[in-house]
Motif scaffolding. Structure first.
Motif, PDB file in Angstrom:
ATOM      1  N   PHE A  64     -24.217 -70.899 -19.470  1.00 26.80           N
ATOM      2  CA  PHE A  64     -25.552 -71.437 -19.241  1.00 26.80           C
ATOM      3  C   PHE A  64     -25.651 -72.039 -17.841  1.00 26.80           C
ATOM      4  O   PHE A  64     -26.598 -71.762 -17.099  1.00 26.80           O
ATOM      5  CB  PHE A  64     -25.889 -72.490 -20.304  1.00 26.80           C
ATOM      6  N   GLU A  65     -24.671 -72.833 -17.472  1.00 24.80           N
ATOM      7  CA  GLU A  65     -24.675 -73.468 -16.151  1.00 24.80           C
ATOM      8  C   GLU A  65     -24.546 -72.442 -15.038  1.00 24.80           C
ATOM      9  O   GLU A  65     -25.115 -72.612 -13.957  1.00 24.80           O
ATOM     10  CB  GLU A  65     -23.552 -74.505 -16.070  1.00 24.80           C
ATOM     11  N   GLU A  66     -23.816 -71.376 -15.292  1.00 29.03           N
ATOM     12  CA  GLU A  66     -23.662 -70.321 -14.295  1.00 29.03           C
ATOM     13  C   GLU A  66     -25.006 -69.654 -13.999  1.00 29.03           C
ATOM     14  O   GLU A  66     -25.319 -69.356 -12.840  1.00 29.03           O
ATOM     15  CB  GLU A  66     -22.643 -69.287 -14.788  1.00 29.03           C
ATOM     16  N   VAL A  67     -25.822 -69.448 -15.023  1.00 29.55           N
ATOM     17  CA  VAL A  67     -27.153 -68.873 -14.813  1.00 29.55           C
ATOM     18  C   VAL A  67     -28.015 -69.830 -13.991  1.00 29.55           C
ATOM     19  O   VAL A  67     -28.725 -69.410 -13.080  1.00 29.55           O
ATOM     20  CB  VAL A  67     -27.831 -68.509 -16.150  1.00 29.55           C
ATOM     21  N   ASP A  68     -27.933 -71.124 -14.287  1.00 26.83           N
ATOM     22  CA  ASP A  68     -28.670 -72.113 -13.481  1.00 26.83           C
ATOM     23  C   ASP A  68     -28.259 -72.034 -12.019  1.00 26.83           C
ATOM     24  O   ASP A  68     -29.096 -72.080 -11.116  1.00 26.83           O
ATOM     25  CB  ASP A  68     -28.430 -73.532 -14.005  1.00 26.83           C
ATOM     26  N   LYS A  69     -26.969 -71.904 -11.780  1.00 24.47           N
ATOM     27  CA  LYS A  69     -26.444 -71.804 -10.406  1.00 24.47           C
ATOM     28  C   LYS A  69     -26.975 -70.539  -9.722  1.00 24.47           C
ATOM     29  O   LYS A  69     -27.418 -70.584  -8.571  1.00 24.47           O
ATOM     30  CB  LYS A  69     -24.918 -71.806 -10.445  1.00 24.47           C
ATOM     31  N   LEU A  70     -26.930 -69.420 -10.424  1.00 20.60           N
ATOM     32  CA  LEU A  70     -27.435 -68.171  -9.864  1.00 20.60           C
ATOM     33  C   LEU A  70     -28.935 -68.261  -9.561  1.00 20.60           C
ATOM     34  O   LEU A  70     -29.407 -67.736  -8.552  1.00 20.60           O
ATOM     35  CB  LEU A  70     -27.160 -67.005 -10.816  1.00 20.60           C
ATOM     36  N   GLU A  71     -29.663 -68.942 -10.438  1.00 19.20           N
ATOM     37  CA  GLU A  71     -31.100 -69.122 -10.238  1.00 19.20           C
ATOM     38  C   GLU A  71     -31.367 -69.955  -8.980  1.00 19.20           C
ATOM     39  O   GLU A  71     -32.233 -69.608  -8.168  1.00 19.20           O
ATOM     40  CB  GLU A  71     -31.715 -69.782 -11.464  1.00 19.20           C
ATOM     41  N   ARG A  72     -30.619 -71.038  -8.791  1.00 18.46           N
ATOM     42  CA  ARG A  72     -30.767 -71.871  -7.582  1.00 18.46           C
ATOM     43  C   ARG A  72     -30.446 -71.077  -6.327  1.00 18.46           C
ATOM     44  O   ARG A  72     -31.143 -71.158  -5.323  1.00 18.46           O
ATOM     45  CB  ARG A  72     -29.861 -73.106  -7.667  1.00 18.46           C
ATOM     46  N   GLN A  73     -29.345 -70.310  -6.386  1.00 23.56           N
ATOM     47  CA  GLN A  73     -28.950 -69.510  -5.227  1.00 23.56           C
ATOM     48  C   GLN A  73     -30.016 -68.487  -4.871  1.00 23.56           C
ATOM     49  O   GLN A  73     -30.334 -68.281  -3.698  1.00 23.56           O
ATOM     50  CB  GLN A  73     -27.617 -68.809  -5.493  1.00 23.56           C
ATOM     51  N   ALA A  74     -30.588 -67.853  -5.874  1.00 22.26           N
ATOM     52  CA  ALA A  74     -31.649 -66.869  -5.630  1.00 22.26           C
ATOM     53  C   ALA A  74     -32.870 -67.544  -5.030  1.00 22.26           C
ATOM     54  O   ALA A  74     -33.474 -67.027  -4.075  1.00 22.26           O
ATOM     55  CB  ALA A  74     -32.007 -66.151  -6.923  1.00 22.26           C
ATOM     56  N   TYR A  75     -33.241 -68.698  -5.562  1.00 17.39           N
ATOM     57  CA  TYR A  75     -34.389 -69.443  -5.055  1.00 17.39           C
ATOM     58  C   TYR A  75     -34.177 -69.820  -3.588  1.00 17.39           C
ATOM     59  O   TYR A  75     -35.060 -69.627  -2.748  1.00 17.39           O
ATOM     60  CB  TYR A  75     -34.622 -70.698  -5.905  1.00 17.39           C
ATOM     61  N   GLU A  76     -32.985 -70.353  -3.275  1.00 16.74           N
ATOM     62  CA  GLU A  76     -32.678 -70.758  -1.900  1.00 16.74           C
ATOM     63  C   GLU A  76     -32.657 -69.575  -0.946  1.00 16.74           C
ATOM     64  O   GLU A  76     -32.979 -69.729   0.234  1.00 16.74           O
ATOM     65  CB  GLU A  76     -31.339 -71.499  -1.861  1.00 16.74           C
ATOM     66  N   ALA A  77     -32.296 -68.411  -1.432  1.00 19.03           N
ATOM     67  CA  ALA A  77     -32.243 -67.207  -0.598  1.00 19.03           C
ATOM     68  C   ALA A  77     -33.564 -66.443  -0.595  1.00 19.03           C
ATOM     69  O   ALA A  77     -33.696 -65.425   0.081  1.00 19.03           O
ATOM     70  CB  ALA A  77     -31.119 -66.294  -1.077  1.00 19.03           C
ATOM     71  N   GLY A  78     -34.539 -66.927  -1.379  1.00 23.57           N
ATOM     72  CA  GLY A  78     -35.832 -66.249  -1.440  1.00 23.57           C
ATOM     73  C   GLY A  78     -35.807 -64.949  -2.217  1.00 23.57           C
ATOM     74  O   GLY A  78     -36.654 -64.079  -2.007  1.00 23.57           O
ATOM     75  N   ALA A  83     -34.075 -65.596 -14.727  1.00 20.74           N
ATOM     76  CA  ALA A  83     -33.099 -66.433 -15.429  1.00 20.74           C
ATOM     77  C   ALA A  83     -33.166 -66.244 -16.940  1.00 20.74           C
ATOM     78  O   ALA A  83     -32.135 -66.268 -17.615  1.00 20.74           O
ATOM     79  CB  ALA A  83     -33.296 -67.896 -15.059  1.00 20.74           C
ATOM     80  N   ASP A  84     -34.362 -66.055 -17.470  1.00 19.96           N
ATOM     81  CA  ASP A  84     -34.488 -65.856 -18.920  1.00 19.96           C
ATOM     82  C   ASP A  84     -33.752 -64.595 -19.358  1.00 19.96           C
ATOM     83  O   ASP A  84     -33.023 -64.598 -20.355  1.00 19.96           O
ATOM     84  CB  ASP A  84     -35.957 -65.778 -19.338  1.00 19.96           C
ATOM     85  N   LEU A  85     -33.949 -63.517 -18.617  1.00 21.57           N
ATOM     86  CA  LEU A  85     -33.275 -62.266 -18.947  1.00 21.57           C
ATOM     87  C   LEU A  85     -31.759 -62.420 -18.801  1.00 21.57           C
ATOM     88  O   LEU A  85     -30.990 -61.928 -19.640  1.00 21.57           O
ATOM     89  CB  LEU A  85     -33.776 -61.123 -18.062  1.00 21.57           C
TER      90      LEU A  85
END
Length: 165
Positions: A64-78, A83-85
């Motif tokens: 779960f936390e790994e998905v949150d991290k990936l979501e933040r990284q994607a957001y920061e990189a535009g 994340a739901d999928l």
């Protein structure tokens, strides 16, 4: 020392008369530790390898936390990121099962079918989780180390000759 549970080693298990498999002792201890002292095993399907995966409850939180991290990284990189999928893929396929003090558990039928498992499995510790293979599928997987494929092949041959159960 880190609180991360790391699985290593390998073992075989053949289903008993009731269709239960036995979680190897060292992996069983780690699963219980990762599950807060409960005999609770989480099983899923590996998204790439065609095998099942096993781990304790704490790894669910990591996923779960790994998905949150990936979501933040994607957001920061535009970049776009669903994340739901990603949570569906990582968490939605997990089946929790109990095991007894001897390590006996029933492999969930959906997991069994997806991994092609019948009456024998090979446990393969690979870090934060362990893989659960149909032995014949592992030896046909060219990405697995030759040492492991050869070990499994020898076990299959010995079993066919009646030496291994």
């Amino acid at each position: 020392m880190s609180d991360v549970i790391l699985y290593s080693g390998n073992a075989f298990s053949v289903a008993d008369g009731k269709g239960r498999f036995v979680l190897p002792l060292e992996m069983r201890k780690l699963v219980t530790q990762a599950s807060g002292g409960q005999n609770r095993l989480c099983l899923s399907i590996h998204m790439d390898n065609g095998c099942a995966t096993g781990f304790g409850l704490s790894h669910k939180q990591f996923l779960f936390e790994e998905v949150d991290k990936l979501e933040r990284q994607a957001y920061e990189a535009g970049r776009d990121f669903n994340a739901d999928l990603e949570r569906e893929n990582r968490l939605g396929t997990i089946e929790d099962v109990n095991f007894d003090d001897a390590g006996r558990f029933f492999l969930h039928p959906d997991i069994k079918d997806e991994a092609g498992i019948t009456d024998a499995i090979f446990f393969y510790g690979v870090g934060r989780y362990f893989q659960v293979w149909k032995p014949e599928a592992l030896i046909e997987s060219p990405d697995r180390p030759a040492l492991i494929r050869n070990k499994v092949r020898r076990w299959i041959d010995a079993r066919a000759e009646g030496a291994a159960k």
